[in-house]
Design a protein around this motif. Structure first.
Motif, PDB file in Angstrom:
ATOM      1  N   UNK A 105      -9.087   6.912  14.051  1.00  0.00           N
ATOM      2  CA  UNK A 105      -7.660   6.572  14.037  1.00  0.00           C
ATOM      3  C   UNK A 105      -7.146   6.697  12.614  1.00  0.00           C
ATOM      4  N   UNK A 106      -5.975   7.280  12.453  1.00  0.00           N
ATOM      5  CA  UNK A 106      -5.340   7.365  11.140  1.00  0.00           C
ATOM      6  C   UNK A 106      -4.490   6.126  10.904  1.00  0.00           C
ATOM      7  N   UNK A 107      -4.680   5.478   9.764  1.00  0.00           N
ATOM      8  CA  UNK A 107      -3.793   4.386   9.373  1.00  0.00           C
ATOM      9  C   UNK A 107      -2.555   5.013   8.744  1.00  0.00           C
ATOM     10  N   UNK A 108      -1.369   4.579   9.190  1.00  0.00           N
ATOM     11  CA  UNK A 108      -0.126   5.159   8.689  1.00  0.00           C
ATOM     12  C   UNK A 108       0.892   4.060   8.403  1.00  0.00           C
ATOM     13  N   UNK A 109       1.603   4.244   7.324  1.00  0.00           N
ATOM     14  CA  UNK A 109       2.746   3.395   7.018  1.00  0.00           C
ATOM     15  C   UNK A 109       3.870   4.313   6.571  1.00  0.00           C
ATOM     16  N   UNK A 110       5.030   4.135   7.172  1.00  0.00           N
ATOM     17  CA  UNK A 110       6.191   4.953   6.823  1.00  0.00           C
ATOM     18  C   UNK A 110       7.402   4.045   6.699  1.00  0.00           C
ATOM     19  N   UNK A 111       8.326   4.440   5.833  1.00  0.00           N
ATOM     20  CA  UNK A 111       9.542   3.659   5.643  1.00  0.00           C
ATOM     21  C   UNK A 111      10.691   4.568   5.259  1.00  0.00           C
ATOM     22  N   UNK A 112      11.857   4.131   5.598  1.00  0.00           N
ATOM     23  CA  UNK A 112      13.088   4.728   5.080  1.00  0.00           C
ATOM     24  C   UNK A 112      13.771   3.622   4.294  1.00  0.00           C
ATOM     25  N   UNK A 113      14.114   3.944   3.053  1.00  0.00           N
ATOM     26  CA  UNK A 113      14.780   2.955   2.208  1.00  0.00           C
ATOM     27  C   UNK A 113      16.054   3.553   1.636  1.00  0.00           C
TER      28      UNK A 113
ATOM     29  N   UNK B 188       0.831  -1.201   0.000  1.00  0.00           N
ATOM     30  CA  UNK B 188       0.000   0.000   0.000  1.00  0.00           C
ATOM     31  C   UNK B 188       0.867   1.255   0.000  1.00  0.00           C
ATOM     32  N   UNK B 189       1.925   1.250   0.798  1.00  0.00           N
ATOM     33  CA  UNK B 189       2.828   2.398   0.850  1.00  0.00           C
ATOM     34  C   UNK B 189       3.488   2.646  -0.504  1.00  0.00           C
ATOM     35  N   UNK B 190       3.916   1.601  -1.152  1.00  0.00           N
ATOM     36  CA  UNK B 190       4.703   1.762  -2.380  1.00  0.00           C
ATOM     37  C   UNK B 190       3.887   1.745  -3.669  1.00  0.00           C
ATOM     38  N   UNK B 191       2.652   1.188  -3.626  1.00  0.00           N
ATOM     39  CA  UNK B 191       1.902   1.090  -4.881  1.00  0.00           C
ATOM     40  C   UNK B 191       0.436   1.531  -4.774  1.00  0.00           C
ATOM     41  N   UNK B 192      -0.084   1.675  -3.551  1.00  0.00           N
ATOM     42  CA  UNK B 192      -1.483   2.048  -3.381  1.00  0.00           C
ATOM     43  C   UNK B 192      -2.443   0.880  -3.404  1.00  0.00           C
ATOM     44  N   UNK B 193      -1.913  -0.321  -3.528  1.00  0.00           N
ATOM     45  CA  UNK B 193      -2.763  -1.506  -3.513  1.00  0.00           C
ATOM     46  C   UNK B 193      -2.221  -2.492  -2.476  1.00  0.00           C
ATOM     47  N   UNK B 194      -2.962  -3.581  -2.259  1.00  0.00           N
ATOM     48  CA  UNK B 194      -2.480  -4.585  -1.321  1.00  0.00           C
ATOM     49  C   UNK B 194      -1.693  -5.665  -2.057  1.00  0.00           C
ATOM     50  N   UNK B 195      -1.342  -6.713  -1.344  1.00  0.00           N
ATOM     51  CA  UNK B 195      -0.544  -7.801  -1.911  1.00  0.00           C
ATOM     52  C   UNK B 195      -1.228  -8.444  -3.117  1.00  0.00           C
ATOM     53  N   UNK B 196      -2.573  -8.452  -3.116  1.00  0.00           N
ATOM     54  CA  UNK B 196      -3.350  -9.027  -4.221  1.00  0.00           C
ATOM     55  C   UNK B 196      -3.635  -8.020  -5.331  1.00  0.00           C
ATOM     56  N   UNK B 197      -2.969  -6.871  -5.298  1.00  0.00           N
ATOM     57  CA  UNK B 197      -3.107  -5.797  -6.280  1.00  0.00           C
ATOM     58  C   UNK B 197      -4.518  -5.215  -6.309  1.00  0.00           C
ATOM     59  N   UNK B 198      -5.177  -5.197  -5.145  1.00  0.00           N
ATOM     60  CA  UNK B 198      -6.494  -4.567  -5.019  1.00  0.00           C
ATOM     61  C   UNK B 198      -6.300  -3.227  -4.320  1.00  0.00           C
ATOM     62  N   UNK B 199      -6.804  -2.155  -4.915  1.00  0.00           N
ATOM     63  CA  UNK B 199      -6.661  -0.840  -4.305  1.00  0.00           C
ATOM     64  C   UNK B 199      -7.818  -0.526  -3.366  1.00  0.00           C
ATOM     65  N   UNK B 200      -8.906  -1.273  -3.463  1.00  0.00           N
ATOM     66  CA  UNK B 200     -10.065  -1.062  -2.610  1.00  0.00           C
ATOM     67  C   UNK B 200     -10.117  -2.193  -1.582  1.00  0.00           C
ATOM     68  N   UNK B 201      -9.376  -2.031  -0.484  1.00  0.00           N
ATOM     69  CA  UNK B 201      -9.372  -3.024   0.581  1.00  0.00           C
ATOM     70  C   UNK B 201      -9.411  -2.299   1.914  1.00  0.00           C
ATOM     71  N   UNK B 202      -9.787  -3.007   2.970  1.00  0.00           N
ATOM     72  CA  UNK B 202      -9.949  -2.379   4.285  1.00  0.00           C
ATOM     73  C   UNK B 202      -8.588  -2.088   4.913  1.00  0.00           C
ATOM     74  N   UNK B 203      -8.285  -0.811   5.078  1.00  0.00           N
ATOM     75  CA  UNK B 203      -7.012  -0.367   5.643  1.00  0.00           C
ATOM     76  C   UNK B 203      -7.154  -0.039   7.126  1.00  0.00           C
ATOM     77  N   UNK B 204      -8.304   0.501   7.520  1.00  0.00           N
ATOM     78  CA  UNK B 204      -8.519   0.986   8.880  1.00  0.00           C
ATOM     79  C   UNK B 204      -8.361  -0.149   9.889  1.00  0.00           C
TER      80      UNK B 204
END
Length: 115
Positions: free
Chosen positions: A75-83, A47-63
């Motif tokens: 609550x805000x769902x957050x994902x952060x990374x340093x690469x 989701x962080x890198x492509x906007x979709x989940x592992x199954x390439x679905x962009x409409x999935x439950x994130x909350x």
């Protein structure tokens, strides 16, 4: 060019309240019983890198979900990374917010979607 994950922070994403992985650019193996969050961790990264989940679905439950599988409000769902991309450190962060609005004449705010 080699890309390595330095760290990954997940907050309020599906059933994960908070998880921080400090990899330092090293490899990691994620193991665990069914239902422990392995796929959720992968979904967060995708989701962080492509906007979709592992199954390439962009409409999935994130909350974040409670113990009964219901979304936890405000609550805000957050994902952060340093690469590391070669010798360059790149910071990524994505936030999925619930939007609450107070309609004219109403005493309470109502859920009105996500941003």
């Amino acid at each position: 060019m080699q890309i390595k994950i330095d760290n990954l922070v997940i907050k309020n994403f599906k059933k994960i309240a908070k998880l921080e992985l400090k990899l330092g650019g090293e490899g990691a193996t994620i193991t665990g019983e069914n239902g422990t969050g392995k796929t959720t961790l992968a979904d967060a990264w995708f989701w962080l890198t492509s906007g979709s989940n592992l199954d390439q679905k962009s409409n999935f439950n994130i909350i974040r979900l409670d113990e009964y599988g219901q979304p936890v409000d405000k609550l805000d769902a957050q994902v952060a990374a340093q690469i590391w991309a070669g010798s360059k450190l790149i910071k990524l962060k994505k936030i999925y917010r619930q939007k609450w609005t107070k309609k004219h004449g109403s005493a309470e705010k109502q859920f009105s979607g996500y941003t």
